[in-house]
Motif scaffolding. Structure first.
Motif, PDB file in Angstrom:
ATOM      1  N   GLU A  37     -30.154  22.085  -9.587  1.00  0.00           N
ATOM      2  CA  GLU A  37     -31.565  21.972  -9.925  1.00  0.00           C
ATOM      3  C   GLU A  37     -31.772  20.938 -11.019  1.00  0.00           C
ATOM      4  N   LYS A  38     -32.968  20.401 -11.071  1.00  0.00           N
ATOM      5  CA  LYS A  38     -33.300  19.483 -12.146  1.00  0.00           C
ATOM      6  C   LYS A  38     -33.879  20.256 -13.320  1.00  0.00           C
ATOM      7  N   LEU A  39     -33.530  19.808 -14.522  1.00  0.00           N
ATOM      8  CA  LEU A  39     -34.101  20.389 -15.734  1.00  0.00           C
ATOM      9  C   LEU A  39     -35.520  19.879 -15.934  1.00  0.00           C
ATOM     10  N   ASN A  40     -36.353  20.709 -16.497  1.00  0.00           N
ATOM     11  CA  ASN A  40     -37.665  20.279 -16.972  1.00  0.00           C
ATOM     12  C   ASN A  40     -37.530  19.961 -18.453  1.00  0.00           C
ATOM     13  N   VAL A  41     -37.696  18.700 -18.800  1.00  0.00           N
ATOM     14  CA  VAL A  41     -37.393  18.222 -20.149  1.00  0.00           C
ATOM     15  C   VAL A  41     -38.639  17.710 -20.852  1.00  0.00           C
ATOM     16  N   ALA A  42     -38.780  18.062 -22.115  1.00  0.00           N
ATOM     17  CA  ALA A  42     -39.817  17.518 -22.987  1.00  0.00           C
ATOM     18  C   ALA A  42     -39.156  16.573 -23.984  1.00  0.00           C
ATOM     19  N   VAL A  43     -39.782  15.443 -24.241  1.00  0.00           N
ATOM     20  CA  VAL A  43     -39.197  14.430 -25.125  1.00  0.00           C
ATOM     21  C   VAL A  43     -40.141  14.164 -26.287  1.00  0.00           C
ATOM     22  N   ILE A  44     -39.614  14.296 -27.507  1.00  0.00           N
ATOM     23  CA  ILE A  44     -40.391  14.095 -28.727  1.00  0.00           C
ATOM     24  C   ILE A  44     -39.909  12.818 -29.407  1.00  0.00           C
ATOM     25  N   GLY A  45     -40.787  11.840 -29.510  1.00  0.00           N
ATOM     26  CA  GLY A  45     -40.409  10.532 -30.035  1.00  0.00           C
ATOM     27  C   GLY A  45     -39.948   9.653 -28.886  1.00  0.00           C
ATOM     28  N   ILE A  46     -40.816   8.757 -28.389  1.00  0.00           N
ATOM     29  CA  ILE A  46     -40.488   8.013 -27.173  1.00  0.00           C
ATOM     30  C   ILE A  46     -40.591   6.500 -27.353  1.00  0.00           C
ATOM     31  N   GLY A  47     -40.749   6.048 -28.596  1.00  0.00           N
ATOM     32  CA  GLY A  47     -40.676   4.628 -28.887  1.00  0.00           C
ATOM     33  C   GLY A  47     -39.306   4.305 -29.456  1.00  0.00           C
ATOM     34  N   ALA A  65     -43.075  16.593 -20.183  1.00  0.00           N
ATOM     35  CA  ALA A  65     -43.938  16.446 -21.355  1.00  0.00           C
ATOM     36  C   ALA A  65     -43.404  15.364 -22.272  1.00  0.00           C
ATOM     37  N   LEU A  66     -44.314  14.571 -22.823  1.00  0.00           N
ATOM     38  CA  LEU A  66     -43.966  13.490 -23.738  1.00  0.00           C
ATOM     39  C   LEU A  66     -44.822  13.598 -24.987  1.00  0.00           C
ATOM     40  N   CYS A  67     -44.205  13.350 -26.143  1.00  0.00           N
ATOM     41  CA  CYS A  67     -44.919  13.487 -27.407  1.00  0.00           C
ATOM     42  C   CYS A  67     -44.566  12.348 -28.348  1.00  0.00           C
ATOM     43  N   ASP A  68     -45.581  11.738 -28.930  1.00  0.00           N
ATOM     44  CA  ASP A  68     -45.352  10.695 -29.928  1.00  0.00           C
ATOM     45  C   ASP A  68     -46.594  10.565 -30.796  1.00  0.00           C
ATOM     46  N   VAL A  69     -46.392  10.330 -32.087  1.00  0.00           N
ATOM     47  CA  VAL A  69     -47.523  10.189 -33.012  1.00  0.00           C
ATOM     48  C   VAL A  69     -48.160   8.813 -32.932  1.00  0.00           C
ATOM     49  N   ASP A  70     -47.503   7.873 -32.247  1.00  0.00           N
ATOM     50  CA  ASP A  70     -47.986   6.499 -32.154  1.00  0.00           C
ATOM     51  C   ASP A  70     -48.287   6.176 -30.689  1.00  0.00           C
ATOM     52  N   GLU A  71     -49.549   6.236 -30.310  1.00  0.00           N
ATOM     53  CA  GLU A  71     -49.939   6.011 -28.920  1.00  0.00           C
ATOM     54  C   GLU A  71     -49.583   4.603 -28.441  1.00  0.00           C
ATOM     55  N   LYS A  72     -49.715   3.628 -29.306  1.00  0.00           N
ATOM     56  CA  LYS A  72     -49.433   2.252 -28.912  1.00  0.00           C
ATOM     57  C   LYS A  72     -47.942   2.049 -28.679  1.00  0.00           C
ATOM     58  N   ALA A  77     -43.774   4.093 -22.312  1.00  0.00           N
ATOM     59  CA  ALA A  77     -43.131   5.320 -21.847  1.00  0.00           C
ATOM     60  C   ALA A  77     -44.140   6.230 -21.160  1.00  0.00           C
ATOM     61  N   PHE A  78     -45.343   6.318 -21.712  1.00  0.00           N
ATOM     62  CA  PHE A  78     -46.397   7.113 -21.078  1.00  0.00           C
ATOM     63  C   PHE A  78     -46.679   6.589 -19.666  1.00  0.00           C
ATOM     64  N   GLU A  79     -46.682   5.263 -19.527  1.00  0.00           N
ATOM     65  CA  GLU A  79     -46.971   4.662 -18.229  1.00  0.00           C
ATOM     66  C   GLU A  79     -45.874   4.944 -17.214  1.00  0.00           C
ATOM     67  N   ARG A  80     -44.633   5.009 -17.668  1.00  0.00           N
ATOM     68  CA  ARG A  80     -43.500   5.232 -16.756  1.00  0.00           C
ATOM     69  C   ARG A  80     -43.485   6.643 -16.192  1.00  0.00           C
ATOM     70  N   TYR A  81     -44.072   7.586 -16.914  1.00  0.00           N
ATOM     71  CA  TYR A  81     -44.070   8.981 -16.470  1.00  0.00           C
ATOM     72  C   TYR A  81     -45.500   9.517 -16.443  1.00  0.00           C
ATOM     73  N   PRO A  82     -46.308   9.027 -15.504  1.00  0.00           N
ATOM     74  CA  PRO A  82     -47.731   9.389 -15.482  1.00  0.00           C
ATOM     75  C   PRO A  82     -47.988  10.869 -15.221  1.00  0.00           C
ATOM     76  N   LYS A  83     -47.041  11.579 -14.623  1.00  0.00           N
ATOM     77  CA  LYS A  83     -47.233  12.993 -14.328  1.00  0.00           C
ATOM     78  C   LYS A  83     -46.909  13.894 -15.525  1.00  0.00           C
ATOM     79  N   ALA A  84     -46.203  13.361 -16.511  1.00  0.00           N
ATOM     80  CA  ALA A  84     -45.845  14.159 -17.685  1.00  0.00           C
ATOM     81  C   ALA A  84     -47.074  14.394 -18.559  1.00  0.00           C
ATOM     82  N   LYS A  85     -47.189  15.579 -19.122  1.00  0.00           N
ATOM     83  CA  LYS A  85     -48.287  15.872 -20.040  1.00  0.00           C
ATOM     84  C   LYS A  85     -48.034  15.143 -21.354  1.00  0.00           C
ATOM     85  N   LYS A  86     -49.074  14.621 -21.941  1.00  0.00           N
ATOM     86  CA  LYS A  86     -48.933  13.758 -23.118  1.00  0.00           C
ATOM     87  C   LYS A  86     -49.497  14.455 -24.356  1.00  0.00           C
TER      88      LYS A  86
END
Length: 441
Positions: A37-47, A65-72, A77-86
């Motif tokens: 099975e594939k893991l469901n992974v959340a990533v904090i800090g994606i720049g 799920a993807l999380c970062d304090v700097d949207e720019k 990374a946000f664009e590469r994973y459009p289905k991930a919650k931001k």
């Protein structure tokens, strides 16, 4: 692949209780995915470094799920994973997504490793964390203990551990090629540090949540340097004591990985340091530290020297040793090994002219990220799991502690006590600003 419900507030309360040496309630059991099975992974800090970790894990697992304090900075990374919650705030992300994630990757600056890691592990989530694990020795120890208590799959971002040249260097030492090793010199050839004071306080970019970037650390207003760049973010934080750990924290876990692995090192019993006059705010451009490790059933006592020193330590010139890319010199009873991440050489050259390397006995890595994801699915522990990388991270930070404390100390790892230098304690433990579960560790 779900865990019992623990709210963000309860997780934070548990983290605070850890600081007081207490436990509140029970922790969640780790989530397990089947091997296929594939893991469901959340990533904090994606720049920056986080982008590389995201790519490494995202090749085989579900990024949910993807999380970062700097949207720019996080935009690509946000664009590469459009289905991930931001998300901008990892606390909200972990609360919202708790029952939908199996594992978490933390790739934030050093001062913000501890809180998201502790909350995630309290929830029973497996953890991949960037080096040097955390910002203080106490933080590292608490993370190591919690990972073991909750039986979690962990991996510290020491990616070079998977390189074949490192395997061969370790095999040479462990097979006795240079005899009994008594001393090691390790270094990073760098003069980075002391980046200069901010010259102007300005409003932070609208795409950056500055308060969340500061997190639990000492607050400073957003400012720019002479070049008009962010004085702390996105990179110079590394050279400010309140947020980073200098070149020692930046490279120490990678470079000291070689002697730690080869010599089965764990906790030192003595730490010493020297260098330029201490700057209370910024990390130095050069420094020298040394660690004494006791003998074990595999070898004698070891003296390990670590330095940030342009061109490497003086012993290289003294002995006429050169090797491109070298960052470790092992001194043994039968010779010396000079090695780095991609090269190695035995000395004296005449002695080893007809030397035959031992048969390979360290298996190739399936891939550094795959080691971790396989471990999350019930496989063997990853090679840089916290049982191994925790003591290494502590040692790296102890070097900084001795430098900042103005001298050495005897070290009692069982109680986190620096004996003979009362000034050291303030650098071993953490204090968090109000609003981030303020407590004295």
């Amino acid at each position: 692949m779900t865990s019992s419900r623990i709210t963000r507030r309860e997780a934070l309360q548990t983290t605070a209780a850890l600081g007081a040496g207490l436990w509140l309630g029970s922790s969640a059991q780790p989530t397990r995915a089947a091997a296929n099975e594939k893991l469901n992974v959340a990533v904090i800090g994606i720049g920056g470094r986080g982008s590389a970790n995201l790519s490494g894990v995202g090749k085989t697992e579900n990024i949910v799920a993807l999380c970062d304090v700097d949207e720019k900075r996080a935009g690509k990374a946000f664009e590469r994973y459009p289905k991930a919650k931001k998300y901008t705030d990892y606390r909200r992300m972990l609360d919202d997504m708790e029952n939908q994630i199996d594992a978490v990757v933390v790739s934030t600056p050093d001062h913000t490793h501890f809180h998201p890691s502790m909350i995630a592990m309290t929830m029973g989530k497996h953890l991949y964390c960037e080096k040097p694990m955390a910002h203080s020795v106490w933080e590292v120890r608490e993370m190591t203990k919690l990972a073991a208590k909750n039986k979690l799959a962990t991996q510290l971002g020491m990616q070079r551990h998977a390189l074949s040249n490192m395997h061969r260097a370790v095999e040479l030492i462990q097979s006795g090629a240079i005899g009994d090793v008594s001393e090691v010199y390790s270094w990073v050839s760098s003069s980075r540090g002391m980046p200069g004071q901010p010259v102007k306080t300005v409003p932070p970019p609208k795409t950056l949540d500055w308060d969340l970037w500061i997190g639990p650390a000492k607050f400073r207003p957003y400012a720019v340097n002479k070049k008009g760049e962010g004085a702390l973010a996105p990179y110079n934080w590394r050279f400010w004591w309140d947020y980073g750990t200098g070149e020692t924290g930046n490279w120490g876990c990678h470079i000291l990985d070689i002697p730690f692995w080869a010599l089965d090192l764990k906790y030192p019993t003595r730490v010493d340091a020297s260098g330029p006059k201490l700057d209370a705010e910024q990390t130095p451009r050069d420094m020298q530290t040394s660690f004494a490790f006791p003998a074990n059933d595999k070898r004698g006592a070891i003296k390990l020297h670590w330095s940030q020193q342009k061109g490497g330590p003086a012993i290289l010139k003294e002995k006429g040793l050169k090797l491109k890319g070298a960052n470790n010199l092992f001194i043994g009873s039968k010779g010396m090994l000079l090695t780095g991440f991609g090269s190695l050489k035995l000395f004296p050259e005449k002695t080893f002219a007809n030397f035959k390397a031992p048969e390979k006995f360290i298996p190739d890595s399936p891939g550094f990220y795959k080691e971790w994801t396989d471990a999350c699915k019930g496989g063997q522990p990853a090679t840089c799991n916290f049982d191994y990388s925790g003591p290494l991270s502590e040692t790296v930070l102890l070097g900084n502690t001795a430098f900042r404390a103005g001298g050495g100390f005897d070290w009692d790892a069982s109680t986190l006590t620096a004996k003979g230098n009362d000034n050291a304690k303030q650098y071993l433990f953490s204090k968090f600003r109000k609003g981030w579960e303020e407590f004295t560790s």
